[in-house]
Design an enzyme around this catalytic site. Structure first.
Site, PDB file in Angstrom:
ATOM      1  N   VAL A 122     -49.861  24.886   5.312  1.00 32.76           N
ATOM      2  CA  VAL A 122     -50.169  26.156   4.653  1.00 32.76           C
ATOM      3  C   VAL A 122     -48.920  27.017   4.538  1.00 32.76           C
ATOM      4  O   VAL A 122     -48.705  27.688   3.524  1.00 32.76           O
ATOM      5  CB  VAL A 122     -51.276  26.913   5.415  1.00 32.76           C
ATOM      6  CG1 VAL A 122     -51.554  28.261   4.751  1.00 32.76           C
ATOM      7  CG2 VAL A 122     -52.557  26.087   5.467  1.00 32.76           C
TER       8      VAL A 122
ATOM      9  N   ALA B 296     -48.750  29.841  12.724  1.00 25.12           N
ATOM     10  CA  ALA B 296     -48.368  28.888  13.769  1.00 25.12           C
ATOM     11  C   ALA B 296     -49.460  28.806  14.826  1.00 25.12           C
ATOM     12  O   ALA B 296     -49.985  29.821  15.283  1.00 25.12           O
ATOM     13  CB  ALA B 296     -47.047  29.302  14.394  1.00 25.12           C
ATOM     14  N   ALA B 297     -49.784  27.585  15.226  1.00 27.04           N
ATOM     15  CA  ALA B 297     -50.873  27.393  16.187  1.00 27.04           C
ATOM     16  C   ALA B 297     -50.829  25.975  16.735  1.00 27.04           C
ATOM     17  O   ALA B 297     -50.152  25.095  16.186  1.00 27.04           O
ATOM     18  CB  ALA B 297     -52.216  27.631  15.513  1.00 27.04           C
TER      19      ALA B 297
ATOM     20  N   SER C  34     -60.099  30.248  12.363  1.00 25.71           N
ATOM     21  CA  SER C  34     -60.758  29.016  11.921  1.00 25.71           C
ATOM     22  C   SER C  34     -62.256  29.209  11.841  1.00 25.71           C
ATOM     23  O   SER C  34     -62.840  29.973  12.628  1.00 25.71           O
ATOM     24  CB  SER C  34     -60.453  27.878  12.895  1.00 25.71           C
ATOM     25  OG  SER C  34     -61.262  26.741  12.635  1.00 25.71           O
TER      26      SER C  34
ATOM     27  N   TYR D  96     -60.375  24.199  20.794  1.00 25.63           N
ATOM     28  CA  TYR D  96     -59.641  24.813  19.687  1.00 25.63           C
ATOM     29  C   TYR D  96     -60.384  26.043  19.175  1.00 25.63           C
ATOM     30  O   TYR D  96     -59.814  27.134  19.059  1.00 25.63           O
ATOM     31  CB  TYR D  96     -59.461  23.794  18.563  1.00 25.63           C
ATOM     32  CG  TYR D  96     -58.878  24.384  17.291  1.00 25.63           C
ATOM     33  CD1 TYR D  96     -57.555  24.792  17.244  1.00 25.63           C
ATOM     34  CD2 TYR D  96     -59.661  24.513  16.142  1.00 25.63           C
ATOM     35  CE1 TYR D  96     -57.020  25.330  16.075  1.00 25.63           C
ATOM     36  CE2 TYR D  96     -59.132  25.054  14.982  1.00 25.63           C
ATOM     37  CZ  TYR D  96     -57.808  25.453  14.954  1.00 25.63           C
ATOM     38  OH  TYR D  96     -57.283  25.991  13.805  1.00 25.63           O
TER      39      TYR D  96
ATOM     40  N   GLY E  53     -60.611   1.306  -3.496  1.00 29.47           N
ATOM     41  CA  GLY E  53     -61.841   0.824  -4.124  1.00 29.47           C
ATOM     42  C   GLY E  53     -62.855   0.301  -3.141  1.00 29.47           C
ATOM     43  O   GLY E  53     -63.690  -0.552  -3.484  1.00 29.47           O
TER      44      GLY E  53
ATOM     45  N   ASN F 189     -54.088  26.959  -2.843  1.00 31.42           N
ATOM     46  CA  ASN F 189     -53.864  28.088  -3.748  1.00 31.42           C
ATOM     47  C   ASN F 189     -54.800  29.251  -3.444  1.00 31.42           C
ATOM     48  O   ASN F 189     -54.385  30.416  -3.458  1.00 31.42           O
ATOM     49  CB  ASN F 189     -54.040  27.652  -5.206  1.00 31.42           C
ATOM     50  CG  ASN F 189     -52.896  26.796  -5.696  1.00 31.42           C
ATOM     51  OD1 ASN F 189     -51.799  26.849  -5.151  1.00 31.42           O
ATOM     52  ND2 ASN F 189     -53.144  25.998  -6.728  1.00 31.42           N
TER      53      ASN F 189
END
Length: 312
Positions: free
Chosen positions: A13, A66-67, A111, A136, A185, A203
């Site tokens: 990111v 940062a993490a 998050s 986390y 496939g 984006n």
């Protein structure tokens, strides 16, 4: 003129955010652990004692990316302590030094895992009772709480953003594995899966982060973010197949069968992410920030696939 410190500037990111800031003519300092480019500012390992004063000089906004990120099969002896050291202690250390340096706003990228792992009756919102289920997510929640306390004590403008799965050119982990399977496939037993998953393109996430650094309504808010176009795993696979010019080979295997087999193979957690739903409601984000996603999901998927194919 705004000057932004971007931490984790060389990450997935972070790279995209720095490119967008540069394109918009916004002054920024890209902070990284180990500098590999002249413009980067090296701060070393993230901890509760990292020195930030030089990087923060002249900045009035911090966007903290940062993490210690979520990893599968964490081998740490004490995963929660390891996550806390970086995601809580190091974050609060940075925020405190930001206050001393005169920074007015701190945008923290948290998050969706703060909310939980799966939705059933309704999408997650920023107003739900947090329910993290892993170290986390717990560490991100603790960081949010600590930043809010600091904000009340100092007046620092704290903005929290909780992304779900982020994808875009260079994405790794599960999204990359799906693209690899589609490219090969391989027939996939996911044609009968009708779950709903929220995702956010680079984006769209970057655009919201920049808005959060500037918008007068952002301070004190927690924002969910997505492409505002939830899809099932089977729909996502068809989007990937279309982008590659291939026909999706999806077998209509019932979810219960897949879950049962995955459990026998010790892959119940993988099955849960493929079969379960995880949706976020961005109504509050759109109304508060007068914001909407700037990038169409199919176009973003196409860009992600194009980059993937160029690398292979």
């Amino acid at each position: 003129m705004t000057k932004i410190l971007v931490t984790g500037a060389n990450g997935f990111v972070g790279n995209a955010l720095c490119d967008a800031l540069r394109a918009r003519g916004i002054n920024f300092i890209p902070a990284v652990r180990l500098a590999k480019q002249d413009e980067q500012f090296a701060v070393g390992e993230l901890s509760g004692s990292t020195k930030w004063a030089d990087a923060l000089a002249g900045c009035d906004v911090v966007i903290h990316l940062a993490a210690r990120v979520h990893v599968m099969n964490d081998k740490s002896n004490d995963p929660l302590a390891a996550f806390r050291a970086v995601n809580v202690d190091a974050t609060l250390n940075l925020a405190r030094q930001a206050v001393l340096s005169g920074v007015r706003r701190f945008v923290f990228v948290s998050s969706v895992k703060v909310n939980g792992e799966e939705t059933t009756a309704k999408p997650f919102t920023a107003f739900d009772e947090p329910a993290p289920v892993d170290p986390y997510g717990q560490s991100k929640l603790e960081a949010e709480i600590a930043l809010k306390d600091l904000s009340r004590a100092t007046g620092l403008e704290v903005v929290i953003v909780r992304p779900p799965l982020v994808y875009g050119p260079g994405v790794r982990a599960n999204f990359l594995r799906l693209m690899q399977l589609v490219r090969l496939g391989v027939p996939l037993p996911l044609g009968a899966i009708h779950n709903r998953r929220s995702m956010v393109s680079l984006n769209n996430l970057v655009d919201l982060l920049i808005a959060c650094s500037q918008h007068p309504n952002a301070p004190g808010q927690t924002f969910m973010v997505s492409d505002d176009n939830d899809v099932s795993i089977s729909e996502l696979l068809r989007m990937l197949s279309d982008a590659m010019g291939k026909k999706a080979l999806l077998l209509p295997v019932p979810a219960k069968v897949i879950a049962g087999v995955a459990g026998l193979l010790g892959k119940a957690d993988v099955a849960s992410r493929l079969l379960g739903s995880l949706q976020v409601d961005i109504t509050h984000t759109k109304s508060t920030m007068n914001w909407k996603p700037v990038a169409d999901m199919q176009i973003s998927v196409n860009e992600t696939v194009a980059y993937f194919q160029a690398q292979h």
